[in-house]
Scaffold this active site. Structure first.
Site, mmCIF file in Angstrom:
data_model
loop_
_atom_site.group_PDB
_atom_site.id
_atom_site.type_symbol
_atom_site.label_atom_id
_atom_site.label_comp_id
_atom_site.label_asym_id
_atom_site.label_seq_id
_atom_site.Cartn_x
_atom_site.Cartn_y
_atom_site.Cartn_z
ATOM 1 N N GLY A 102 0.810 -1.217 0.000
ATOM 2 C CA GLY A 102 0.000 0.000 0.000
ATOM 3 C C GLY A 102 0.841 1.264 0.000
ATOM 4 O O GLY A 102 2.062 1.237 0.131
ATOM 5 N N MET A 112 1.039 3.706 2.249
ATOM 6 C CA MET A 112 1.763 3.911 3.508
ATOM 7 C C MET A 112 2.830 2.852 3.688
ATOM 8 O O MET A 112 3.923 3.134 4.187
ATOM 9 C CB MET A 112 0.799 3.889 4.694
ATOM 10 C CG MET A 112 0.277 5.250 5.102
ATOM 11 S SD MET A 112 1.557 6.502 5.411
ATOM 12 C CE MET A 112 2.509 5.723 6.704
ATOM 13 N N ARG A 114 -1.161 -9.760 2.921
ATOM 14 C CA ARG A 114 -2.222 -10.731 3.200
ATOM 15 C C ARG A 114 -2.025 -11.968 2.323
ATOM 16 O O ARG A 114 -1.491 -11.882 1.197
ATOM 17 C CB ARG A 114 -3.595 -10.118 2.950
ATOM 18 C CG ARG A 114 -3.869 -9.761 1.516
ATOM 19 C CD ARG A 114 -5.198 -9.053 1.355
ATOM 20 N NE ARG A 114 -5.497 -8.748 -0.040
ATOM 21 C CZ ARG A 114 -5.053 -7.687 -0.683
ATOM 22 N NH1 ARG A 114 -4.287 -6.802 -0.051
ATOM 23 N NH2 ARG A 114 -5.371 -7.483 -1.953
ATOM 24 N N GLY A 161 -1.049 2.579 13.408
ATOM 25 C CA GLY A 161 -1.614 3.775 12.795
ATOM 26 C C GLY A 161 -2.973 3.501 12.189
ATOM 27 O O GLY A 161 -3.565 4.375 11.558
ATOM 28 N N THR A 162 -3.484 2.294 12.376
ATOM 29 C CA THR A 162 -4.796 1.894 11.856
ATOM 30 C C THR A 162 -5.901 2.715 12.509
ATOM 31 O O THR A 162 -5.897 2.913 13.726
ATOM 32 C CB THR A 162 -5.034 0.395 12.142
ATOM 33 O OG1 THR A 162 -3.970 -0.354 11.565
ATOM 34 C CG2 THR A 162 -6.361 -0.064 11.585
ATOM 35 N N ALA A 217 -1.903 5.573 17.750
ATOM 36 C CA ALA A 217 -2.329 6.966 17.606
ATOM 37 C C ALA A 217 -3.147 7.118 16.335
ATOM 38 O O ALA A 217 -2.869 6.456 15.329
ATOM 39 C CB ALA A 217 -1.122 7.901 17.558
ATOM 40 N N HIS A 273 -9.933 14.098 3.426
ATOM 41 C CA HIS A 273 -8.990 13.055 3.023
ATOM 42 C C HIS A 273 -9.279 12.614 1.595
ATOM 43 O O HIS A 273 -10.304 12.978 1.016
ATOM 44 C CB HIS A 273 -9.077 11.843 3.962
ATOM 45 C CG HIS A 273 -8.429 12.065 5.288
ATOM 46 N ND1 HIS A 273 -9.101 12.636 6.344
ATOM 47 C CD2 HIS A 273 -7.166 11.820 5.726
ATOM 48 C CE1 HIS A 273 -8.280 12.722 7.382
ATOM 49 N NE2 HIS A 273 -7.108 12.238 7.033
ATOM 50 N N HIS A 274 -8.391 11.796 1.065
ATOM 51 C CA HIS A 274 -8.517 11.273 -0.299
ATOM 52 C C HIS A 274 -9.764 10.402 -0.451
ATOM 53 O O HIS A 274 -10.361 9.954 0.538
ATOM 54 C CB HIS A 274 -7.261 10.459 -0.657
ATOM 55 C CG HIS A 274 -6.975 9.360 0.314
ATOM 56 N ND1 HIS A 274 -7.536 8.108 0.209
ATOM 57 C CD2 HIS A 274 -6.191 9.330 1.430
ATOM 58 C CE1 HIS A 274 -7.109 7.348 1.193
ATOM 59 N NE2 HIS A 274 -6.291 8.058 1.962
ATOM 60 N N LYS A 298 -10.284 6.720 1.310
ATOM 61 C CA LYS A 298 -10.362 6.489 2.760
ATOM 62 C C LYS A 298 -11.717 5.891 3.101
ATOM 63 O O LYS A 298 -12.758 6.380 2.642
ATOM 64 C CB LYS A 298 -10.138 7.785 3.527
ATOM 65 C CG LYS A 298 -10.049 7.585 5.034
ATOM 66 C CD LYS A 298 -9.536 8.840 5.726
ATOM 67 C CE LYS A 298 -9.489 8.661 7.241
ATOM 68 N NZ LYS A 298 -8.593 7.569 7.671
ATOM 69 N N GLY A 313 -9.446 9.095 12.224
ATOM 70 C CA GLY A 313 -8.897 8.898 13.569
ATOM 71 C C GLY A 313 -8.387 10.193 14.166
ATOM 72 O O GLY A 313 -8.523 10.447 15.370
#
Length: 270
Positions: free
Chosen positions: A14, A16, A38, A101-102, A125, A158-159, A162, A168
């Site tokens: 991905g 990130m 996965r 970061g999820t 976070a 956001h993009h 998302k 979050g």
């Protein structure tokens, strides 16, 4: 080089994931010791460097999290709630650092992460950026200074890929505002307006989510009263800020005891 702390990246294909790989390699303070995807993903079994379109790296993409985590010091995880809960349990088993970061996690998910934190060092976070965490502190202070004559609205963008809303980070900011006012966010949160909603309830903390294009992340906290408005704003233009924060969190956690921490702990704002 092998003495440097070893970090695993999950969801490595991905945006990130690839940014984290790049950041770890450029940090000079850590080494990439594993890459996870996965089961069934096209990258599994491939050399990571080749999969990313570059030279061979010597790191093979794996779908066996238990085996990979057992050989490293930390794992950085920006995936999905169900996967993150599983990684937390494995991190606890391996006694390593788990940087999360999820977003979009439920209270039940967080309770499972809390349980894992009895054995793993977990840093979780809604946003890993230094600037955002400073914004959280400012939001708490401003909310504490202003009474309910000021409506509070958290506006985030956001993009278009998302999948969760509010973000979050928006929830972090809403929580900070609620803490500043000494109330429970659950009691005052206003997340949906459609049709004839009636006048805004005094004291509510509202959320507005925008989704479009390739917006990395923009967050405003609006304090609006009759005749005046205060706006606190953070704009992210490069996803690298989140990756740098996550790597900083992983290195901070290496050698630390078990517990559930956040970025405020990492950057010393607590």
């Amino acid at each position: 080089m092998t003495d440097l702390p070893g970090i695993v990246v999950t969801g490595v294909s991905g945006r990130m994931g690839q940014m984290l790989v790049k950041t770890i390699r450029e940090s000079g303070r850590a080494r990439l010791c594993g890459a996870l995807e996965r089961p069934g993903h096209d990258w599994v079994g491939q050399d990571l460097g080749r999969a990313m379109g570059g030279a061979e790296s010597g790191v093979i993409v794996s779908d066996d999290a238990l085996e990979v985590l057992a050989t490293c010091d930390a794992v950085i995880d920006f995936t999905a709630p169900a996967a993150t809960v599983e990684f937390a349990a494995l991190a606890a088993q391996a006694r390593i650092v788990h940087v999360i970061g999820t977003t979009g996690m439920t209270e039940e998910d967080i309770a499972k992460v809390d349980a894992a934190a009895h054995h793993a060092t977990i840093v979780r976070a809604g946003n890993m950026s230094l600037g955002v965490n400073l914004l959280v502190q400012l939001t708490r202070k401003v909310a504490a200074a202003l009474d309910e004559d000021f409506d509070i609205e958290v506006i985030e963008a956001h993009h278009n890929q998302k999948v969760d809303a509010p973000s979050g980070t928006a929830l972090m900011l809403g929580q900070a505002a609620a803490e500043g006012r000494g109330v429970s966010l659950e009691d005052v949160s206003d997340r949906g307006r459609d049709g004839i909603t009636g006048a805004r309830k005094r004291g509510d903390i509202g959320f507005t989510a925008i989704r479009g294009g390739d917006i990395v992340g923009e967050h405003d906290v609006l304090f609006a009263a009759a005749g005046e408005r205060i706006v606190l704003r953070h704009m992210a233009t490069d996803r690298a800020i989140f990756a740098r924060g996550a790597v900083k969190a992983a290195l901070w956690g290496v050698g630390r005891g078990p517990g559930h921490f956040d970025m405020m702990d990492v950057i010393g704002l607590k």
